[in-house]
Design an enzyme around this catalytic site. Structure first.
Site, PDB file in Angstrom:
ATOM      1  N   GLY A 236      40.102  34.912  38.698  1.00 35.59           N
ATOM      2  CA  GLY A 236      40.805  35.906  37.669  1.00 35.59           C
ATOM      3  C   GLY A 236      41.429  35.011  36.535  1.00 35.59           C
TER       4      GLY A 236
ATOM      5  CG  LEU B 221      38.464  34.902  31.741  1.00 32.94           C
ATOM      6  CD1 LEU B 221      37.345  35.892  31.362  1.00 32.94           C
ATOM      7  CD2 LEU B 221      38.614  33.785  30.671  1.00 32.94           C
ATOM      8  N   GLY B 222      43.001  36.473  33.040  1.00 37.17           N
ATOM      9  CA  GLY B 222      43.915  37.317  32.806  1.00 37.17           C
ATOM     10  C   GLY B 222      45.196  36.739  32.071  1.00 37.17           C
ATOM     11  CD  GLN B 223      49.243  40.551  31.383  1.00 37.81           C
ATOM     12  OE1 GLN B 223      50.119  40.637  30.589  1.00 37.81           O
ATOM     13  NE2 GLN B 223      49.140  41.337  32.374  1.00 37.81           N
ATOM     14  CG  LEU B 224      49.479  33.533  36.236  1.00 36.10           C
ATOM     15  CD1 LEU B 224      50.769  33.262  35.557  1.00 36.10           C
ATOM     16  CD2 LEU B 224      49.464  34.258  37.502  1.00 36.10           C
TER      17      LEU B 224
ATOM     18  CG  ASP C 117      38.077  36.797  34.925  1.00 30.79           C
ATOM     19  OD1 ASP C 117      39.138  36.647  35.032  1.00 30.79           O
ATOM     20  OD2 ASP C 117      37.576  37.966  35.170  1.00 30.79           O
ATOM     21  CB  ILE C 118      34.744  39.941  37.707  1.00 27.16           C
ATOM     22  CG1 ILE C 118      33.626  40.570  38.261  1.00 27.16           C
ATOM     23  CG2 ILE C 118      35.803  40.665  37.162  1.00 27.16           C
ATOM     24  CD1 ILE C 118      34.024  41.848  39.370  1.00 27.16           C
TER      25      ILE C 118
ATOM     26  CG  ASP D 288      32.836  40.583  42.636  1.00 28.55           C
ATOM     27  OD1 ASP D 288      34.276  40.520  43.180  1.00 28.55           O
ATOM     28  OD2 ASP D 288      32.158  41.375  42.458  1.00 28.55           O
TER      29      ASP D 288
ATOM     30  CE1 TYR E  92      49.277  43.871  41.980  1.00 26.65           C
ATOM     31  CE2 TYR E  92      51.447  44.563  41.589  1.00 26.65           C
ATOM     32  CZ  TYR E  92      50.726  43.881  41.369  1.00 26.65           C
ATOM     33  OH  TYR E  92      50.672  42.259  40.898  1.00 26.65           O
TER      34      TYR E  92
HETATM   35  P1  NAD Z   1      45.427  40.618  34.749  1.00 29.73           P
HETATM   36  O1  NAD Z   1      44.995  41.742  35.189  1.00 29.73           O
HETATM   37  O2  NAD Z   1      45.833  40.154  33.473  1.00 29.73           O
HETATM   38  O3  NAD Z   1      44.154  39.603  35.233  1.00 29.73           O
HETATM   39  C1  NAD Z   1      43.355  39.759  36.419  1.00 29.73           C
HETATM   40  C2  NAD Z   1      42.263  38.802  35.993  1.00 29.73           C
HETATM   41  O4  NAD Z   1      41.330  39.293  37.363  1.00 29.73           O
HETATM   42  C3  NAD Z   1      41.282  39.672  35.052  1.00 29.73           C
HETATM   43  O5  NAD Z   1      40.914  38.759  34.231  1.00 29.73           O
HETATM   44  C4  NAD Z   1      39.927  40.354  35.783  1.00 29.73           C
HETATM   45  O6  NAD Z   1      38.878  40.431  35.055  1.00 29.73           O
HETATM   46  C5  NAD Z   1      39.982  39.668  37.098  1.00 29.73           C
HETATM   47  N1  NAD Z   1      39.347  40.191  38.078  1.00 29.73           N
HETATM   48  C6  NAD Z   1      39.567  41.671  38.501  1.00 29.73           C
HETATM   49  N2  NAD Z   1      38.580  41.734  39.450  1.00 29.73           N
HETATM   50  C7  NAD Z   1      38.050  40.458  39.881  1.00 29.73           C
HETATM   51  C8  NAD Z   1      37.082  40.248  40.786  1.00 29.73           C
HETATM   52  N3  NAD Z   1      36.541  41.181  41.726  1.00 29.73           N
HETATM   53  N4  NAD Z   1      36.863  39.246  40.836  1.00 29.73           N
HETATM   54  C9  NAD Z   1      37.145  38.225  40.110  1.00 29.73           C
HETATM   55  N5  NAD Z   1      38.007  38.534  39.009  1.00 29.73           N
HETATM   56  C10 NAD Z   1      38.279  39.542  38.912  1.00 29.73           C
HETATM   57  O7  NAD Z   1      46.428  40.009  35.968  1.00 29.73           O
HETATM   58  P2  NAD Z   1      47.325  38.934  35.809  1.00 29.73           P
HETATM   59  O8  NAD Z   1      48.575  39.412  34.896  1.00 29.73           O
HETATM   60  O9  NAD Z   1      46.808  37.725  35.118  1.00 29.73           O
HETATM   61  O10 NAD Z   1      47.946  38.694  37.295  1.00 29.73           O
HETATM   62  C11 NAD Z   1      47.326  37.653  38.079  1.00 29.73           C
HETATM   63  C12 NAD Z   1      47.984  37.541  39.261  1.00 29.73           C
HETATM   64  O11 NAD Z   1      49.307  37.462  39.275  1.00 29.73           O
HETATM   65  C13 NAD Z   1      47.699  38.969  40.086  1.00 29.73           C
HETATM   66  O12 NAD Z   1      47.371  38.597  41.491  1.00 29.73           O
HETATM   67  C14 NAD Z   1      48.818  39.642  40.006  1.00 29.73           C
HETATM   68  O13 NAD Z   1      48.705  40.585  41.046  1.00 29.73           O
HETATM   69  C15 NAD Z   1      49.824  38.504  39.880  1.00 29.73           C
HETATM   70  N6  NAD Z   1      51.136  39.120  39.235  1.00 29.73           N
HETATM   71  C16 NAD Z   1      51.216  39.325  37.946  1.00 29.73           C
HETATM   72  C17 NAD Z   1      52.378  39.623  37.138  1.00 29.73           C
HETATM   73  C18 NAD Z   1      52.148  39.899  35.919  1.00 29.73           C
HETATM   74  O14 NAD Z   1      53.225  40.543  35.329  1.00 29.73           O
HETATM   75  N7  NAD Z   1      51.239  39.644  35.118  1.00 29.73           N
HETATM   76  C19 NAD Z   1      53.419  40.010  38.110  1.00 29.73           C
HETATM   77  C20 NAD Z   1      53.364  39.762  39.281  1.00 29.73           C
HETATM   78  C21 NAD Z   1      52.252  39.247  39.796  1.00 29.73           C
HETATM   79  C1  AKB Z   2      52.575  44.971  37.477  1.00 30.22           C
HETATM   80  O1  AKB Z   2      53.415  45.617  36.816  1.00 30.22           O
HETATM   81  O2  AKB Z   2      51.929  45.500  38.006  1.00 30.22           O
HETATM   82  C2  AKB Z   2      52.853  43.578  37.464  1.00 30.22           C
HETATM   83  C3  AKB Z   2      53.722  43.098  38.606  1.00 30.22           C
HETATM   84  C4  AKB Z   2      54.982  43.168  38.424  1.00 30.22           C
HETATM   85  O3  AKB Z   2      53.100  42.634  39.680  1.00 30.22           O
HETATM   86  N1  AKB Z   2      53.362  43.128  36.013  1.00 30.22           N
END
Ligand code: NAD
Ligand code: AKB
Length: 319
Positions: free
Chosen positions: A8, A10-13, A34-35, A51, A141
């Site tokens: 994952g 490419l996500g925010q984190l 990333d997927i 994936d 979630y």
């Molecule tokens: P995001 O949605 O920005 O990124 C998630 C990434 O996962 C995406 O790039 C997506 O393409 C990838 N993904 C989705 N399905 C997939 C699969 N089947 N196989 C591989 N990759 C896949 O989320 P984020 O904000 O980067 O969050 C990352 C982690 O941190 C998550 O576990 C989330 O629950 C946790 N988290 C985030 C926040 C937040 O505020 N951003 C807060 C609490 C926890």
């Molecule tokens: C969401 O809002 O789903 C995330 C989180 C707090 O886990 N940013």
């Protein structure tokens, strides 16, 4: 020599954690996946599509690259998950089980898996929510995050593994677009403030939620992963506190830089999710066990978000 797999990424984190891990371990030691494929490449170095539901492909990447640590970030966030609950259950739970089973089989030294404030529910104490308290989430979630925490604790204890986790608050960064979370309004608001000078909030004006500026979240992750295992008393996931604010308060902070900024309120289904989460978090266990200390307050974060977004204008990761 550590060799790091990130799912994952490419996500925010992930976008920001990949860079930090590349700095720490060396660019060739980090294997980002990333997927999706990146449209705008944010980081150099290794990247493969993966994936997390495809256990054989994860296995191949672990074997081929002799992986020693995994940061398993792939998930569906809260607001998107409410639209597709069974997809969210599948990715959030079966992705985690695949990673944990392979980590056990390949004797991976350390695993990082993010939990969330979403583990808490409507009957959880709202202010200074303690580390150990009622956790009855009413979102799919949140249910996957509680189950994930229990699973991590179970694997830690039963198989003597080293899986570490943080209950992140809402994360706010300038390097990528929001990914379907309830707290993501607090990222969108900056983009809208800079492009249109106005924003319609999906939450009520006074709904306060725990949040954190991304540099603090990245530092917390690295500090937790660097901590001595013997100092870590929590086998599931650590409460982590940053800043708490409502839409009204973040709008006031933005107005210090964009005086004409207008916020309107049109609460949608995300209001119910937000109302079930805490206002603020007690992270005294994290502070005691691995010396966690937040750095950014609301106005510091606002200043940095506006400064960086003004420079780039275009968000970096556009799918
Ligand atoms: P995001 O949605 O920005 O990124 C998630 C990434 O996962 C995406 O790039 C997506 O393409 C990838 N993904 C989705 N399905 C997939 C699969 N089947 N196989 C591989 N990759 C896949 O989320 P984020 O904000 O980067 O969050 C990352 C982690 O941190 C998550 O576990 C989330 O629950 C946790 N988290 C985030 C926040 C937040 O505020 N951003 C807060 C609490 C926890
Ligand atoms: C969401 O809002 O789903 C995330 C989180 C707090 O886990 N940013």
């Amino acid at each position: 020599m550590e060799r790091i797999l990130i799912t994952g990424s490419l996500g925010q984190l992930g976008t920001e954690l990949v860079l930090e891990l590349q700095n720490k371990f060396g660019i060739d030691q980090v294997f980002a996946t990333d997927i999706h494929s990146p449209i705008h490449k944010k980081f150099a170095g290794h990247f493969e599509t993966l994936d997390v539901l495809d256990i054989n492909s994860i296995r191949k990447i672990i074997e081929k690259n002799k992986i020693t640590q995994i940061y398993h970030l792939a998930a569906i966030l809260s607001a998107s998950a409410e639209k597709s609950p069974s997809l969210a259950w599948n990715i959030n739970m079966n992705g985690l089980i695949n990673v944990l089973d392979l980590a056990k089989e390949y004797k991976i030294k350390k695993v990082f898996w993010p939990s969330s404030i979403a583990v808490f529910g409507p009957d959880t104490p709202k202010d200074q929510t303690p580390q150990n308290t009622l956790m009855n989430p009413n979102t799919i979630y949140g249910i996957t995050k509680v189950a994930g925490e229990k699973l991590c604790a179970y694997y830690n204890e039963k198989y003597d593994m080293d899986i570490r986790s943080l209950r992140y608050p809402g994360l706010i960064g300038y390097q990528s677009l929001p990914g379907g979370g309830t707290t993501d309004y607090a990222v969108e608001i900056f983009h809208e403030a800079l492009s249109n000078g106005r924003f319609t909030s999906p939450l009520d004006s006074d709904t306060s939620l725990p949040m954190m500026f991304m540099p603090d979240a990245i530092r917390a992750t690295i500090e937790l992963m660097d901590a001595k295992k013997d100092n870590l008393s929590v086998k599931s996931s650590y409460n982590l506190s940053g800043i708490s604010f409502s839409p009204k308060q973040i709008a006031e902070s933005i107005r210090k830089h964009i005086p004409d900024f207008i916020i309107n309120y049109n609460p949608d289904f995300r209001q119910k999710i937000a109302a079930s989460w805490p206002n603020s978090i007690d992270d005294s266990v994290a502070r005691k066990d691995w010396k966690w200390k937040v750095a950014y307050d609301l106005d510091d974060m606002t200043m940095e978000m506006i400064r960086h977004l003004k420079k780039t204008k275009q968000p970096v990761n556009v799918f």
